[in-house]
Design an enzyme around this catalytic site. Structure first.
Site, mmCIF file in Angstrom:
data_model
loop_
_atom_site.group_PDB
_atom_site.id
_atom_site.type_symbol
_atom_site.label_atom_id
_atom_site.label_comp_id
_atom_site.label_asym_id
_atom_site.label_seq_id
_atom_site.Cartn_x
_atom_site.Cartn_y
_atom_site.Cartn_z
ATOM 1 C CG ASN A 210 -0.180 -0.117 2.503
ATOM 2 O OD1 ASN A 210 0.563 0.777 2.864
ATOM 3 N ND2 ASN A 210 -0.332 -1.240 3.208
ATOM 4 C CE LYS A 289 8.835 -12.024 -14.274
ATOM 5 N NZ LYS A 289 9.575 -11.421 -15.354
ATOM 6 C CE LYS A 342 -7.736 -3.092 14.586
ATOM 7 N NZ LYS A 342 -6.810 -3.923 13.803
HETATM 8 O O1 C5P Z 1 -8.002 -3.198 11.287
HETATM 9 P P1 C5P Z 1 -7.414 -1.937 10.782
HETATM 10 O O2 C5P Z 1 -6.362 -2.157 9.732
HETATM 11 O O3 C5P Z 1 -8.388 -0.904 10.348
HETATM 12 O O4 C5P Z 1 -6.709 -1.319 12.077
HETATM 13 C C1 C5P Z 1 -5.661 -0.399 12.028
HETATM 14 C C2 C5P Z 1 -4.798 -0.570 13.230
HETATM 15 O O5 C5P Z 1 -4.495 -1.940 13.455
HETATM 16 C C3 C5P Z 1 -3.436 0.088 13.028
HETATM 17 O O6 C5P Z 1 -2.971 0.458 14.314
HETATM 18 C C4 C5P Z 1 -2.604 -1.035 12.448
HETATM 19 O O7 C5P Z 1 -1.214 -0.848 12.676
HETATM 20 C C5 C5P Z 1 -3.139 -2.241 13.178
HETATM 21 N N1 C5P Z 1 -3.152 -3.497 12.406
HETATM 22 C C6 C5P Z 1 -2.374 -4.553 12.825
HETATM 23 N N2 C5P Z 1 -2.403 -5.733 12.143
HETATM 24 C C7 C5P Z 1 -3.190 -5.897 11.062
HETATM 25 C C8 C5P Z 1 -3.997 -4.824 10.626
HETATM 26 C C9 C5P Z 1 -3.940 -3.630 11.317
HETATM 27 O O8 C5P Z 1 -1.651 -4.402 13.799
HETATM 28 N N3 C5P Z 1 -3.199 -7.045 10.425
#
Ligand code: C5P
Length: 397
Positions: A210, A289, A342
């Protein structure tokens, strides 16, 4: 809260081309909550008008030692007493010479003699003038007398030459001043921060990722280190240099990032997930590849990545855990839901649909949400915002 909040900064502007940057410097200082009064030398007025700095500082600008009207309003001794800190930016070679010689032949040099506040100087001049034996000798004397020297930086100069002598950028100067007033809010603490994107391999030459630049996470790491914390920055691939006094752990994929976080977070007092972790990764990584086939479409099967921050928050002795919520709609609602889902202690909500802030830009504006309530942090540089967030989070530890 910035350590400069309610501090009284006397800004002395001397005559050099970098004087034009003091407009931004005054704004940056005021953004931190500092009061700013500006004193300009006659030469400085040739480069930027007192009216500009008056409008930005919200206070009359002082230029003359021998003006009875100005002296009656706030005289040189009162100005000298008023300051919590005096900053000379830009400090020209000529002014450094007069300062080193103890001259008091204009308003600014007189204030420098009269003030009991610390005096910081941000030299700015042509690189040959900076290297001139007289300037070197003046700087040695000033350092011996406890003047705080900020910079200069090195790089391309207004005169077209290249080398040392550039005034530090306003945001860097404000950062240094904040450090001078820092109470080392995180001394003895360990902070772990994730930053940047992750890369999820498809085959040996391709990946999913990204646009995250890592700027917010790196700024937070710099601010945590500034506040005295042992700071471990677990970073996906990005183009930024590790901030000073930060231990950088480079990772590539979400899985690597998870392993590093589980290794370092048990030692942490504060964990901040600023990384843009890829939500999914290819179910299998091709060893060779992938070849173009005749078909017009191709299907990649993706599997969900682990939620790193939820895993950190779920540990037995979890650190104070802070997640970011980058959202493009219903920002606060989604962020509040994420706080619960979370099971983190705090969420920093970020509207990535607003122009000029968030993903990949230098500025940001966020809302910090925890179980005590919500606090808005208005648009400002990520460096400055990071300091405010770190000082707020330090209060919570
Ligand atoms: O779930 P989402 O991506 O919207 O949440 C964002 C937060 O969760 C950020 O703090 C990101 O660093 C963390 N995150 C994570 N592991 C993931 C996805 C997001 O720690 N797989």
């Amino acid at each position: 809260m910035s350590t400069l909040q309610n501090k009284r900064i006397l800004l002395g502007v001397t005559g050099g081309i970098a004087a034009y940057k003091t407009a931004e410097l005054v704004r940056e200082l005021r953004r931190t909550g500092a009061s700013v009064r500006v004193v300009m030398t006659m030469a400085a007025c040739e480069f930027i008008t007192p009216l500009t700095l008056q409008a930005l500082s919200g206070n009359p600008v002082h230029t003359s030692l021998l003006d009875p009207e100005a002296e009656a309003a706030m005289g040189h001794i009162e100005l000298a007493r008023w300051a919590d800190l005096t900053l000379i930016a830009p400090a020209s070679a000529d002014f450094l010479a007069r300062l080193s010689g103890g001259m008091g032949d204009d308003l600014l040099s007189t204030i420098c003699l009269a003030t009991r506040s610390p005096i910081a100087i941000a030299p700015a001049m042509n690189q040959a003038m900076w290297d001139a034996p007289s300037t070197v000798a003046n700087m040695t004397r000033l350092r011996q007398r406890d003047f705080i020297v900020l910079g200069p930086g090195s790089g391309e100069q207004a005169c077209g030459e290249f080398g040392p002598g550039r005034m530090l950028e306003p945001v860097e100067l404000a950062g240094h001043l904040e450090l001078l007033f820092s109470t080392e809010a995180l001394t003895g603490k360990t902070v772990v921060i994730t930053a940047g994107p992750t890369r999820e391999a498809i085959d040996p030459v391709r990946y999913l990722s990204n646009y995250s630049s890592g700027k917010m996470g790196y700024a937070l790491a710099a601010a945590a280190a500034e506040a005295g914390a042992r700071t471990i920055l677990i970073s996906g691939p990005c183009q930024l240099a590790a901030p000073e006094r930060v231990e950088l752990v480079n990772v590539v994929s979400a899985d690597d990032m998870l392993q590093a976080c589980l290794e370092f977070s048990p030692k942490a007092d504060l964990f901040i997930g600023a990384a843009a972790v890829a939500d999914f990764r290819p179910a299998t990584v091709a060893e060779q590849k992938l070849k173009k086939s005749d078909a017009d479409t191709m299907t990649l099967e993706l599997v969900k990545n682990p939620d790193i921050i939820a895993a950190v928050a779920a540990q037995g002795q979890a650190p104070f855990t802070v997640a970011f919520a980058a959202e493009s709609e219903q920002v606060l609602d989604y962020a509040r839901a994420k706080l619960a889902r979370k099971k983190v202690d705090c969420i920093i909500a970020n509207d990535i649909s607003a122009p000029g802030i968030g993903f990949n830009s230098d500025d940001n504006a966020v809302t910090l949400i925890d179980r005590r309530g919500e606090t808005r942090f208005e648009q400002q540089s990520k460096a400055q915002l990071a300091r405010e967030l770190i000082s707020r989070l330090a209060e919570r530890l």
